[in-house]
Design a protein around this motif. Structure first.
Motif, PDB file in Angstrom:
ATOM      1  N   LEU A  13      -1.481   7.016 -17.764  1.00 18.99           N
ATOM      2  CA  LEU A  13      -2.731   6.339 -17.429  1.00 18.99           C
ATOM      3  C   LEU A  13      -2.688   5.676 -16.063  1.00 18.99           C
ATOM      4  N   MET A  14      -1.518   5.125 -15.696  1.00 16.88           N
ATOM      5  CA  MET A  14      -1.454   4.262 -14.521  1.00 16.88           C
ATOM      6  C   MET A  14      -0.772   4.874 -13.309  1.00 16.88           C
ATOM      7  N   ALA A  15      -0.168   6.051 -13.436  1.00 17.36           N
ATOM      8  CA  ALA A  15       0.552   6.641 -12.297  1.00 17.36           C
ATOM      9  C   ALA A  15      -0.359   6.816 -11.091  1.00 17.36           C
ATOM     10  N   GLY A  16      -1.544   7.361 -11.305  1.00 18.22           N
ATOM     11  CA  GLY A  16      -2.456   7.579 -10.191  1.00 18.22           C
ATOM     12  C   GLY A  16      -2.926   6.284  -9.566  1.00 18.22           C
ATOM     13  N   GLN A  17      -3.192   5.278 -10.411  1.00 18.04           N
ATOM     14  CA  GLN A  17      -3.658   4.002  -9.884  1.00 18.04           C
ATOM     15  C   GLN A  17      -2.583   3.350  -9.020  1.00 18.04           C
ATOM     16  N   VAL A  18      -1.349   3.349  -9.488  1.00 17.54           N
ATOM     17  CA  VAL A  18      -0.277   2.720  -8.726  1.00 17.54           C
ATOM     18  C   VAL A  18      -0.007   3.485  -7.432  1.00 17.54           C
ATOM     19  N   ALA A  19      -0.058   4.812  -7.476  1.00 19.67           N
ATOM     20  CA  ALA A  19       0.167   5.600  -6.260  1.00 19.67           C
ATOM     21  C   ALA A  19      -0.892   5.304  -5.204  1.00 19.67           C
ATOM     22  N   VAL A  20      -2.153   5.340  -5.611  1.00 24.67           N
ATOM     23  CA  VAL A  20      -3.240   5.132  -4.657  1.00 24.67           C
ATOM     24  C   VAL A  20      -3.276   3.686  -4.181  1.00 24.67           C
ATOM     25  N   ARG A  21      -3.115   2.754  -5.096  1.00 30.16           N
ATOM     26  CA  ARG A  21      -3.190   1.346  -4.691  1.00 30.16           C
ATOM     27  C   ARG A  21      -2.041   0.985  -3.762  1.00 30.16           C
ATOM     28  N   THR A  22      -0.836   1.530  -4.015  1.00 34.78           N
ATOM     29  CA  THR A  22       0.302   1.226  -3.150  1.00 34.78           C
ATOM     30  C   THR A  22       0.035   1.688  -1.731  1.00 34.78           C
ATOM     31  N   SER A  23      -0.418   2.925  -1.583  1.00 33.29           N
ATOM     32  CA  SER A  23      -0.703   3.442  -0.245  1.00 33.29           C
ATOM     33  C   SER A  23      -1.840   2.676   0.420  1.00 33.29           C
ATOM     34  N   PHE A  24      -2.890   2.397  -0.326  1.00 27.39           N
ATOM     35  CA  PHE A  24      -4.039   1.660   0.202  1.00 27.39           C
ATOM     36  C   PHE A  24      -3.632   0.265   0.675  1.00 27.39           C
ATOM     37  N   LEU A  25      -2.860  -0.442  -0.147  1.00 27.57           N
ATOM     38  CA  LEU A  25      -2.457  -1.799   0.200  1.00 27.57           C
ATOM     39  C   LEU A  25      -1.412  -1.818   1.311  1.00 27.57           C
ATOM     40  N   ASP A  26      -0.558  -0.793   1.362  1.00 28.81           N
ATOM     41  CA  ASP A  26       0.347  -0.655   2.514  1.00 28.81           C
ATOM     42  C   ASP A  26      -0.446  -0.688   3.811  1.00 28.81           C
ATOM     43  N   ARG A  27      -1.464   0.162   3.881  1.00 25.23           N
ATOM     44  CA  ARG A  27      -2.254   0.282   5.095  1.00 25.23           C
ATOM     45  C   ARG A  27      -3.017  -1.001   5.381  1.00 25.23           C
ATOM     46  N   ALA A  28      -3.559  -1.637   4.351  1.00 26.19           N
ATOM     47  CA  ALA A  28      -4.301  -2.878   4.565  1.00 26.19           C
ATOM     48  C   ALA A  28      -3.400  -3.956   5.158  1.00 26.19           C
ATOM     49  N   LEU A  29      -2.179  -4.080   4.655  1.00 26.01           N
ATOM     50  CA  LEU A  29      -1.258  -5.092   5.172  1.00 26.01           C
ATOM     51  C   LEU A  29      -0.817  -4.779   6.594  1.00 26.01           C
ATOM     52  N   LEU A  30      -0.495  -3.526   6.868  1.00 26.34           N
ATOM     53  CA  LEU A  30      -0.069  -3.162   8.219  1.00 26.34           C
ATOM     54  C   LEU A  30      -1.201  -3.341   9.221  1.00 26.34           C
ATOM     55  N   ASP A  31      -2.423  -3.002   8.810  1.00 21.63           N
ATOM     56  CA  ASP A  31      -3.570  -3.210   9.698  1.00 21.63           C
ATOM     57  C   ASP A  31      -3.767  -4.700   9.989  1.00 21.63           C
ATOM     58  N   ALA A  32      -3.626  -5.531   8.960  1.00 21.07           N
ATOM     59  CA  ALA A  32      -3.794  -6.970   9.152  1.00 21.07           C
ATOM     60  C   ALA A  32      -2.687  -7.530  10.046  1.00 21.07           C
ATOM     61  N   ILE A  74      -1.504 -20.354  11.200  1.00 22.41           N
ATOM     62  CA  ILE A  74      -1.409 -18.981  11.702  1.00 22.41           C
ATOM     63  C   ILE A  74      -2.130 -18.042  10.736  1.00 22.41           C
ATOM     64  N   PRO A  75      -2.987 -17.140  11.236  1.00 30.46           N
ATOM     65  CA  PRO A  75      -3.620 -16.174  10.320  1.00 30.46           C
ATOM     66  C   PRO A  75      -2.578 -15.416   9.506  1.00 30.46           C
ATOM     67  N   THR A  76      -2.879 -15.248   8.236  1.00 27.17           N
ATOM     68  CA  THR A  76      -1.920 -14.706   7.271  1.00 27.17           C
ATOM     69  C   THR A  76      -2.534 -13.543   6.509  1.00 27.17           C
ATOM     70  N   ALA A  77      -1.725 -12.530   6.232  1.00 24.56           N
ATOM     71  CA  ALA A  77      -2.121 -11.435   5.341  1.00 24.56           C
ATOM     72  C   ALA A  77      -1.504 -11.695   3.975  1.00 24.56           C
ATOM     73  N   TRP A  78      -2.347 -11.838   2.968  1.00 24.16           N
ATOM     74  CA  TRP A  78      -1.914 -12.119   1.601  1.00 24.16           C
ATOM     75  C   TRP A  78      -2.002 -10.853   0.753  1.00 24.16           C
ATOM     76  N   LEU A  79      -1.039 -10.655  -0.120  1.00 28.05           N
ATOM     77  CA  LEU A  79      -1.076  -9.540  -1.074  1.00 28.05           C
ATOM     78  C   LEU A  79      -1.052 -10.073  -2.491  1.00 28.05           C
ATOM     79  N   ALA A  80      -2.035  -9.651  -3.286  1.00 30.74           N
ATOM     80  CA  ALA A  80      -2.059  -9.931  -4.726  1.00 30.74           C
ATOM     81  C   ALA A  80      -2.175  -8.589  -5.436  1.00 30.74           C
ATOM     82  N   GLU A  81      -1.042  -7.948  -5.651  1.00 25.72           N
ATOM     83  CA  GLU A  81      -1.004  -6.617  -6.255  1.00 25.72           C
ATOM     84  C   GLU A  81      -0.540  -6.715  -7.698  1.00 25.72           C
ATOM     85  N   GLY A  82      -1.320  -6.113  -8.613  1.00 30.23           N
ATOM     86  CA  GLY A  82      -0.946  -6.160 -10.020  1.00 30.23           C
ATOM     87  C   GLY A  82      -0.908  -7.567 -10.564  1.00 30.23           C
TER      88      GLY A  82
END
Length: 289
Positions: A72-91, A172-180
């Motif tokens: 059930l969750m493999a696809g969600q974790v794969a997509v969310r991990t990649s998406f959040l990786d990019r969001a953090l690096l962009d920030a 200082i501007p900060t990038a926050w992650l709240a994953e899972g």
């Protein structure tokens, strides 16, 4: 906690329970994705966490008449991990000199992502989780790719004080992650968390997160793994967009199925509206204005 190894150190399997143990389930899914030839991200450290955790067989359990948690969750974790990786690096590349991983679990981002020069990353979790990760990565050549600060803290206590004491600068501007994390909090606790994050955030700070509704199909899958896992989902914010806007954030809330399609992946089964008993899932980015 209980149990020690012959050398006097806490045994990894005994040192983790609750949320910490759940993060091992996420590591199972990240290791699965890393093994795919068409993987969306690389995480060679996930398998180290699995090896250190002892048995991971329970995560493959399935309810008698349904799909298992991994399916059930493999696809969600794969997509969310990649998406959040990019969001953090962009920030981080866009002016956020600090990054905070809230309840980081088995997150290997300090080691596996190419952070911009000058990034200072704070990894916040229970002391036993941080210790477990440190032991699991010992001897494998894992080196943080940015300034990396561990912050042993409980989100139910004065974690902002612990973060400041570790050198965090609210100016200082900060990038926050709240994953899972959000769906594991009662609504009131999610409100308090966001209020604390907002107070610690300079204008231009960013937030990256995922959120999901519980559902019959997910509850059955979690119950097949353990009764403890069943009770860890608590609801979180009912409306992520309104929740963030109320405290001055400008959010973009996207459906997990829409983002999955952009990655060339099917809708994760737990959030597929074409299936009975599913709920909604979202990926979230926001900027403090």
């Amino acid at each position: 906690m209980s149990g020690t190894t012959p050398h006097g150190r806490r045994g990894p399997a005994a040192a983790l329970s609750g949320i910490g143990d759940t993060s091992v389930g996420v590591a199972v899914l990240r290791a699965m994705e890393h093994g795919r030839p068409d993987r969306l991200f690389e995480d060679p450290y996930a398998r180290r966490f699995l090896q250190a955790s002892g048995g991971t067989e329970k995560w493959a359990a399935k309810p008698p008449d349904g799909r298992g948690f991994l399916e059930l969750m493999a696809g969600q974790v794969a997509v969310r991990t990649s998406f959040l990786d990019r969001a953090l690096l962009d920030a981080a590349g866009g002016g956020c000199g600090q990054v905070v991983l809230l309840a980081s679990g088995m997150d290997a981002r300090p080691y596996r992502l190419g952070w911009p020069a000058g990034t200072r990353l704070f990894e916040l979790d229970f002391p036993e989780v941080l210790r477990f990760k440190r032991d699991a990565l010992s001897g494998c050549g894992a080196v943080p790719r940015c300034a990396h600060v561990e912050v042993a803290a409980d989100l139910r206590e004065d974690w902002p004080g612990s973060l400041r004491a570790a050198g965090f600068d609210p100016g200082i501007p900060t990038a926050w992650l709240a994953e899972g994390l959000l769906y594991g909090l009662p609504t009131e606790a999610a409100d308090l968390l966001l209020a604390d994050v907002t107070r610690l955030s300079a204008p231009g700070s960013a937030l990256a997160a995922d959120h999901a509704e519980d559902s019959p199909i997910l509850r059955a899958a979690r119950a097949a793994v353990s009764a403890e896992l069943l009770g860890l989902w608590r609801g979180g914010p009912a409306d992520p967009d309104a929740w963030l806007r109320e405290l001055g954030w400008s959010p973009v809330v996207r459906d997990i199925g829409e983002v999955s399609a952009e990655y060339g992946r099917p809708v994760p089964p737990a959030f597929d509206p074409a299936l009975d008993g599913t709920g909604r899932g979202w990926l979230i980015t926001a900027v403090l204005v």
